[in-house]
Design an enzyme around this catalytic site. Structure first.
Site, PDB file in Angstrom:
ATOM      1  N   CYS A 117       3.178  -6.344   0.077  1.00 22.28           N
ATOM      2  CA  CYS A 117       3.146  -5.525  -0.984  1.00 22.28           C
ATOM      3  C   CYS A 117       1.535  -4.965  -1.085  1.00 22.28           C
ATOM      4  O   CYS A 117       1.227  -4.318  -1.945  1.00 22.28           O
ATOM      5  CB  CYS A 117       3.372  -6.272  -2.134  1.00 22.28           C
ATOM      6  SG  CYS A 117       5.027  -6.604  -1.847  1.00 22.28           S
ATOM      7  N   HIS A 260       0.481  -3.475  -8.546  1.00 26.23           N
ATOM      8  CA  HIS A 260       1.589  -3.611  -7.684  1.00 26.23           C
ATOM      9  C   HIS A 260       2.967  -3.840  -8.564  1.00 26.23           C
ATOM     10  O   HIS A 260       2.761  -4.609  -9.635  1.00 26.23           O
ATOM     11  CB  HIS A 260       1.437  -4.846  -6.623  1.00 26.23           C
ATOM     12  CG  HIS A 260       2.866  -5.143  -5.776  1.00 26.23           C
ATOM     13  ND1 HIS A 260       3.534  -4.225  -5.331  1.00 26.23           N
ATOM     14  CD2 HIS A 260       3.635  -6.362  -5.725  1.00 26.23           C
ATOM     15  CE1 HIS A 260       4.871  -4.724  -4.874  1.00 26.23           C
ATOM     16  NE2 HIS A 260       4.618  -6.023  -5.137  1.00 26.23           N
ATOM     17  N   ASN A 290      10.742  -3.431  -6.820  1.00 29.93           N
ATOM     18  CA  ASN A 290       9.655  -3.688  -5.916  1.00 29.93           C
ATOM     19  C   ASN A 290       9.844  -3.136  -4.589  1.00 29.93           C
ATOM     20  O   ASN A 290      10.791  -3.458  -3.663  1.00 29.93           O
ATOM     21  CB  ASN A 290       9.450  -5.240  -6.125  1.00 29.93           C
ATOM     22  CG  ASN A 290       8.337  -5.602  -4.902  1.00 29.93           C
ATOM     23  OD1 ASN A 290       7.733  -4.831  -4.425  1.00 29.93           O
ATOM     24  ND2 ASN A 290       8.010  -6.733  -4.920  1.00 29.93           N
TER      25      ASN A 290
HETATM   26  O1  UT7 Z   1       5.853  -8.408  -3.926  1.00 28.14           O
HETATM   27  C1  UT7 Z   1       5.800  -9.831  -4.481  1.00 28.14           C
HETATM   28  C2  UT7 Z   1       7.154 -10.506  -4.681  1.00 28.14           C
HETATM   29  N1  UT7 Z   1       7.667 -11.027  -5.609  1.00 28.14           N
HETATM   30  C3  UT7 Z   1       7.424 -11.029  -6.766  1.00 28.14           C
HETATM   31  O2  UT7 Z   1       6.420 -10.600  -7.498  1.00 28.14           O
HETATM   32  C4  UT7 Z   1       8.150 -12.198  -7.757  1.00 28.14           C
HETATM   33  C5  UT7 Z   1       7.533 -13.133  -8.686  1.00 28.14           C
HETATM   34  N2  UT7 Z   1       8.203 -13.899  -9.350  1.00 28.14           N
HETATM   35  C6  UT7 Z   1       9.356 -13.341 -10.182  1.00 28.14           C
HETATM   36  O3  UT7 Z   1       9.214 -12.384 -10.536  1.00 28.14           O
HETATM   37  C7  UT7 Z   1      10.044 -14.444 -10.973  1.00 28.14           C
HETATM   38  O4  UT7 Z   1       9.823 -15.762 -10.672  1.00 28.14           O
HETATM   39  C8  UT7 Z   1      11.668 -14.240 -10.824  1.00 28.14           C
HETATM   40  C9  UT7 Z   1      12.065 -12.751 -11.420  1.00 28.14           C
HETATM   41  C10 UT7 Z   1      11.970 -13.988  -9.313  1.00 28.14           C
HETATM   42  C11 UT7 Z   1      12.312 -15.056 -11.407  1.00 28.14           C
HETATM   43  O5  UT7 Z   1      12.145 -15.371 -12.809  1.00 28.14           O
HETATM   44  P1  UT7 Z   1      11.940 -16.780 -13.526  1.00 28.14           P
HETATM   45  O6  UT7 Z   1      11.731 -16.331 -14.810  1.00 28.14           O
HETATM   46  O7  UT7 Z   1      10.629 -17.342 -12.698  1.00 28.14           O
HETATM   47  O8  UT7 Z   1      12.932 -17.564 -13.489  1.00 28.14           O
HETATM   48  P2  UT7 Z   1      13.512 -18.799 -12.414  1.00 28.14           P
HETATM   49  O9  UT7 Z   1      13.338 -18.577 -10.817  1.00 28.14           O
HETATM   50  O10 UT7 Z   1      12.558 -20.108 -13.089  1.00 28.14           O
HETATM   51  O11 UT7 Z   1      14.947 -19.225 -12.733  1.00 28.14           O
HETATM   52  C12 UT7 Z   1      15.495 -19.336 -13.982  1.00 28.14           C
HETATM   53  C13 UT7 Z   1      16.867 -19.543 -14.160  1.00 28.14           C
HETATM   54  C14 UT7 Z   1      17.414 -20.207 -12.999  1.00 28.14           C
HETATM   55  O12 UT7 Z   1      18.573 -20.859 -13.584  1.00 28.14           O
HETATM   56  P3  UT7 Z   1      18.474 -22.327 -14.036  1.00 28.14           P
HETATM   57  O13 UT7 Z   1      17.982 -23.153 -12.719  1.00 28.14           O
HETATM   58  O14 UT7 Z   1      17.420 -22.711 -15.239  1.00 28.14           O
HETATM   59  O15 UT7 Z   1      19.796 -22.791 -14.413  1.00 28.14           O
HETATM   60  C15 UT7 Z   1      18.072 -19.201 -11.954  1.00 28.14           C
HETATM   61  O16 UT7 Z   1      19.059 -19.802 -11.188  1.00 28.14           O
HETATM   62  O17 UT7 Z   1      17.413 -18.119 -14.007  1.00 28.14           O
HETATM   63  C16 UT7 Z   1      18.495 -18.236 -12.822  1.00 28.14           C
HETATM   64  N3  UT7 Z   1      18.271 -16.708 -12.122  1.00 28.14           N
HETATM   65  C17 UT7 Z   1      19.042 -15.570 -12.278  1.00 28.14           C
HETATM   66  N4  UT7 Z   1      19.833 -15.761 -13.622  1.00 28.14           N
HETATM   67  C18 UT7 Z   1      20.358 -14.738 -13.706  1.00 28.14           C
HETATM   68  C19 UT7 Z   1      17.562 -16.540 -10.971  1.00 28.14           C
HETATM   69  N5  UT7 Z   1      17.800 -15.329 -10.742  1.00 28.14           N
HETATM   70  C20 UT7 Z   1      18.948 -14.933 -11.745  1.00 28.14           C
HETATM   71  C21 UT7 Z   1      19.447 -13.460 -11.842  1.00 28.14           C
HETATM   72  N6  UT7 Z   1      20.422 -13.391 -12.796  1.00 28.14           N
HETATM   73  N7  UT7 Z   1      19.109 -12.395 -10.941  1.00 28.14           N
END
Ligand code: UT7
Length: 333
Positions: A117, A260, A290
């Site tokens: 990225c 980004h 992204n």
């Molecule tokens: O180019 C660089 C590439 N990537 C990035 O920049 C991504 C950086 N990270 C992020 O943007 C965030 O960490 C995410 C958007 C990927 C995730 O958001 P978060 O607020 O960090 O969520 P989390 O991973 O802490 O997950 C919270 C909850 C979990 O459920 P539990 O364990 O609390 O029951 C996940 O299983 O949200 C759940 N979850 C979802 N729920 C519905 C994860 N993905 C999804 C989804 N829909 N798509």
């Protein structure tokens, strides 16, 4: 061999996203997710998906053609092609050679680079260095393109909702007029200790593709989302501060900030930390998700086409990606 004093002018920027739109509602029919969750956590409303048979070099060629047309040159005027990609058409040869032949060109040098990225910022540094260090090139075609859906695991809701396909391109032209110089400064960095945060485990020499790697889903994009989120903010903030400071500038000297496009929450956190007013921030993550290294080029092109970024605009662009890699560039249009 260096002969004359040369500067790199960005003659044009172009971009391409496939026609097919995949909305959050479409995704919620495929996996356990919702439009509400995706919008609240990422700011993404929809993303573009390549058509069947449309591969990374095809996306790159479309963006390249748009940039070539805008620059008012013909493809034959391009004398070097650089492609930033992590989803190359094949492990080898480079995607750049496929782009070359699809543009009907031959003999000119072509190569890929792999920084995920941060592709826009590394590409700017490469094009600028090649153009200004010798008289060999007049027009360098920089392209960042990825078919991220080719490495997406559609069963992994934590990653598949984030990514989209697309490409951005820029023509860097040599000029002897310093007032036409577009690249004010570029800063790059990497930390290989953090490679595990974002990677595709198999298909390379460490774990060649096999029935087992496929069964284990090791050909898919893996991400430690929370760690990436934290590092993205920390590193991009540091990069932005450092490049502004070493050029004696502040956000007040910049017209547009192009970060980004990974997650709106990351952009908003940086906006708050760096005190960047809303009107200076370019956002496309809502429409395209992204798109990896092309995201900053696509955002610059989108805002240039809407008439907001104009001749004379100063842009600060900051990228961050797998590696980890990062980069920042200050540009003048
Ligand atoms: O180019 C660089 C590439 N990537 C990035 O920049 C991504 C950086 N990270 C992020 O943007 C965030 O960490 C995410 C958007 C990927 C995730 O958001 P978060 O607020 O960090 O969520 P989390 O991973 O802490 O997950 C919270 C909850 C979990 O459920 P539990 O364990 O609390 O029951 C996940 O299983 O949200 C759940 N979850 C979802 N729920 C519905 C994860 N993905 C999804 C989804 N829909 N798509």
């Amino acid at each position: 061999m260096k002969k004359s004093i040369r500067f790199a002018k960005i003659s044009a920027i172009g971009s391409y996203v496939p026609e097919k739109i995949l909305t959050n509602d479409d995704l919620s029919k495929m996996i356990d997710t919702s439009d509400e969750w995706i919008q609240a956590r990422t700011g993404i409303r929809e993303r573009r998906i390549a058509a069947d048979g449309q591969i990374t070099s095809d996306l790159c060629v479309e963006a390249a053609r748009a940039a070539i047309k805008k620059a008012g040159i013909s493809a034959e005027d391009v004398d070097l092609i650089l492609v930033g990609t992590i989803t190359s058409d094949m492990p080898f040869p480079s995607t750049a050679v496929f782009v070359q032949s699809k543009l009907g060109l031959q003999n000119i040098p072509c190569f890929d680079y792999n920084v995920a990225c941060s592709g826009t910022q590394y590409g700017i540094a490469l094009a600028n260095a090649l153009l200004t260090s010798s008289d060999s090139y007049k027009n360098i075609l920089l392209i960042c393109g990825d078919k991220m859906t080719s490495v997406v695991d559609w069963n992994d809701r934590a990653t598949c909702v984030l990514l989209g396909d697309g490409a951005g391109a820029a023509i860097f032209s040599a000029t002897e007029k310093e007032e036409e110089n577009s690249v004010i400064d570029v800063l790059l960095g990497a930390d290989g200790k953090l490679w595990e945060l974002l990677h595709v485990p198999a298909g390379g020499s460490s774990e060649p593709a096999s029935v087992k790697t496929i069964e284990d889903g090791k050909h898919f994009f893996k991400m430690k989302g929370r760690d990436v989120f934290r590092e993205a903010i920390r590193i991009m903030e540091g990069c932005a501060r450092e490049i502004l400071q070493r050029n004696g500038m502040t956000v007040a000297d910049i017209d547009f900030v192009v970060l980004h496009q990974a997650n709106l929450r990351i952009i908003e956190a940086l906006q708050e930390r760096l005190k960047i007013p809303d009107e200076k921030v370019c956002i496309t993550v809502d429409k395209y998700g992204n798109t990896s290294g092309s995201s900053c080029l696509i955002a610059i092109d989108t805002f240039a086409r809407s008439g907001r970024i104009r001749s004379g605009s100063k842009i600060l662009s900051v990228g961050f990606g797998a590696g980890l890699t990062w980069g920042a560039a200050i540009l003048k249009f």
